[in-house]
Design a protein around this motif. Structure first.
Motif, mmCIF file in Angstrom:
data_model
loop_
_atom_site.group_PDB
_atom_site.id
_atom_site.type_symbol
_atom_site.label_atom_id
_atom_site.label_comp_id
_atom_site.label_asym_id
_atom_site.label_seq_id
_atom_site.Cartn_x
_atom_site.Cartn_y
_atom_site.Cartn_z
ATOM 1 N N MET A 174 27.760 35.242 41.009
ATOM 2 C CA MET A 174 28.055 36.636 41.316
ATOM 3 C C MET A 174 29.500 36.978 40.972
ATOM 4 N N GLY A 175 30.409 36.021 41.182
ATOM 5 C CA GLY A 175 31.825 36.246 40.924
ATOM 6 C C GLY A 175 32.269 35.890 39.525
ATOM 7 N N CYS A 176 31.335 35.580 38.641
ATOM 8 C CA CYS A 176 31.683 35.236 37.261
ATOM 9 C C CYS A 176 31.943 36.526 36.492
ATOM 10 N N GLN A 177 33.136 37.076 36.698
ATOM 11 C CA GLN A 177 33.556 38.335 36.087
ATOM 12 C C GLN A 177 34.956 38.153 35.510
ATOM 13 N N LYS A 178 35.237 38.792 34.380
ATOM 14 C CA LYS A 178 36.534 38.644 33.730
ATOM 15 C C LYS A 178 37.665 39.139 34.621
ATOM 16 N N ALA A 179 37.438 40.254 35.324
ATOM 17 C CA ALA A 179 38.485 40.810 36.184
ATOM 18 C C ALA A 179 38.820 39.859 37.333
ATOM 19 N N ILE A 180 37.784 39.211 37.885
ATOM 20 C CA ILE A 180 38.015 38.261 38.973
ATOM 21 C C ILE A 180 38.747 37.026 38.449
ATOM 22 N N ALA A 181 38.350 36.558 37.270
ATOM 23 C CA ALA A 181 39.039 35.412 36.660
ATOM 24 C C ALA A 181 40.516 35.725 36.453
ATOM 25 N N GLN A 182 40.813 36.926 35.951
ATOM 26 C CA GLN A 182 42.206 37.306 35.731
ATOM 27 C C GLN A 182 42.954 37.434 37.051
ATOM 28 N N LYS A 183 42.291 37.951 38.079
ATOM 29 C CA LYS A 183 42.913 38.085 39.397
ATOM 30 C C LYS A 183 43.338 36.727 39.938
ATOM 31 N N ILE A 184 42.494 35.723 39.759
ATOM 32 C CA ILE A 184 42.814 34.362 40.216
ATOM 33 C C ILE A 184 44.016 33.821 39.454
ATOM 34 N N LEU A 185 44.051 34.048 38.152
ATOM 35 C CA LEU A 185 45.188 33.594 37.353
ATOM 36 C C LEU A 185 46.472 34.306 37.768
ATOM 37 N N ASP A 186 46.347 35.589 38.104
ATOM 38 C CA ASP A 186 47.525 36.340 38.560
ATOM 39 C C ASP A 186 48.088 35.770 39.861
#
Length: 373
Positions: A174-186
């Motif tokens: 469900m959380g496999c989203q580009k925006a979420i991935a970028q948020k984690i990296l941020d």
């Protein structure tokens, strides 16, 4: 944890009532509710009864100048607390009590509170997303999903509450989203996300690439394998990863994608081998070996045993019928605090429910759970 730490963070919660009409202080009611939940109480009346029974002990820490409030008052006050403020206080408290270390797995997953549905149509039970430090076994924060949305919108809000620098954040598909991935990296962390058909282009390319790799590693003997034995169940797993993104065109659209992998498993229960292989695909911004990916993916599921199971079985969360306004999510947060405190107390080596029963009978032990003395 000292008494001052608990009082410091939760005293920041604003009291929305007209101060000239306040009979019972907000923090007094919060402390009563937390103590009662740790001692195994579930509904408003049980919390009130606990207060009357343990009034002398409670007054060691808070005043209760006008005695124990009625259960209707407790319900009304708890339901008016601002959830965002409560979450912020909770997360700051957890960050001071439990320091996460670099490389630690932080599992994010959601759970529905089945008893919080609307009484008229039995719908709209609330859904809470929690961040769980797998190594420490504690909840770091939680966020309610919007009633018209899902975990995708709640996860970024939850990540804003957390200090996760250097950690590996794991989320299901469900959380496999580009925006979420970028948020984690941020947040200066790495992601490990389960990959399914909701990302069709990336999924098909990863599946196509890793298929021949499975056969090759089986033939040359480099395949990472492991087994898990539990009572009447045996599970066998192998893991394949690649860090070469040049053969996955869709990887260019994902922030800092460094590893893709698949875990293949099958079970043998009561002597019968499953006829189907289970394939679970993952993507990560960390450069992981097959062994590291397998270990991290396995750690993610500790949120089920280490949190969700204890909330359901130990604290009977799904049986809770608290539904008044914002009270269900506040009480969900209180239960998370209670689980953390009960987990942290290790002198009595029993389960959550046994610890609650002991805390109910013995105020010395209850005090030890709350304050860590």
């Amino acid at each position: 944890m000292s008494q001052l730490q608990l009082f410091k963070y939760f005293s920041y919660i604003d009291d929305p009532r007209q101060q000239g009409k306040v009979v019972h202080k907000l923090f007094d009611i919060l402390f009563l509710t937390l103590s009662a939940v740790i001692a195994g109480c579930q509904g408003w009346e049980e919390i009130e009864d606990f207060g009357h029974y343990r009034l002398d002990w409670l007054r060691k820490f808070v005043s209760f100048e006008n005695g124990i409030p009625k259960h209707d008052t407790i319900a009304r006050v708890i339901s008016t607390i601002d959830m965002s403020t409560f979450q912020s206080c909770f997360s700051k408290w957890m960050q001071e009590c439990h320091q996460v270390t670099a490389g630690q797995v932080i599992a994010i997953d959601g759970k529905r509170l089945k008893g919080s549905f609307n009484q008229s149509d039995r719908k709209d039970a609330i859904h809470m997303v929690s961040a769980f430090a797998c190594e420490n076994g504690v909840v770091l924060g939680q966020q309610k999903t919007d009633c018209k949305s899902n975990e995708i919108t709640a996860i970024p809000v939850l990540l804003d509450l957390l200090e996760i620098k250097g950690c590996l954040v794991t989320i299901d598909a469900m959380g496999c989203q580009k925006a979420i991935a970028q948020k984690i990296l941020d947040k200066e962390a790495n992601y490990l996300l389960a990959l399914k058909g909701n990302q069709p282009m990336l999924f098909s390319q990863v599946e196509k690439l890793l298929g021949p790799e499975i056969s090759r590693q089986c033939q040359d003997g480099t395949l990472f394998q492991e087994a898990d034995y539990q009572r009447n169940r045996e599970e066998y797993r192998c893991c394949i990863v690649t860090n070469d993104m040049s053969q996955i065109p869709a990887a260019a659209d994902w922030p800092m994608l460094m590893t893709v992998g698949v875990i293949i498993s099958y079970r043998k229960e009561k002597g019968k081998v499953s006829k189907e292989l289970n394939f679970r695909y993952y993507i990560s911004s960390a450069t992981l070996t097959a062994e590291e990916l397998a270990a991290s993916a396995r750690e993610h599921w500790s949120i089920e045993n280490g949190l969700h199971w204890k909330l359901d079985v130990g604290m009977k969360e799904d049986d809770c019928r608290i539904r008044r306004n914002g009270a269900p999510e506040i009480m969900a947060g209180v239960r998370h605090v209670a689980v953390n405190r009960l987990q942290s107390e290790t002198s009595f080596k029993k389960g959550v429910r046994a610890k609650q029963m002991k805390a109910n009978r013995n105020t010395d032990y209850l005090e030890k759970v709350i304050f860590g003395k």
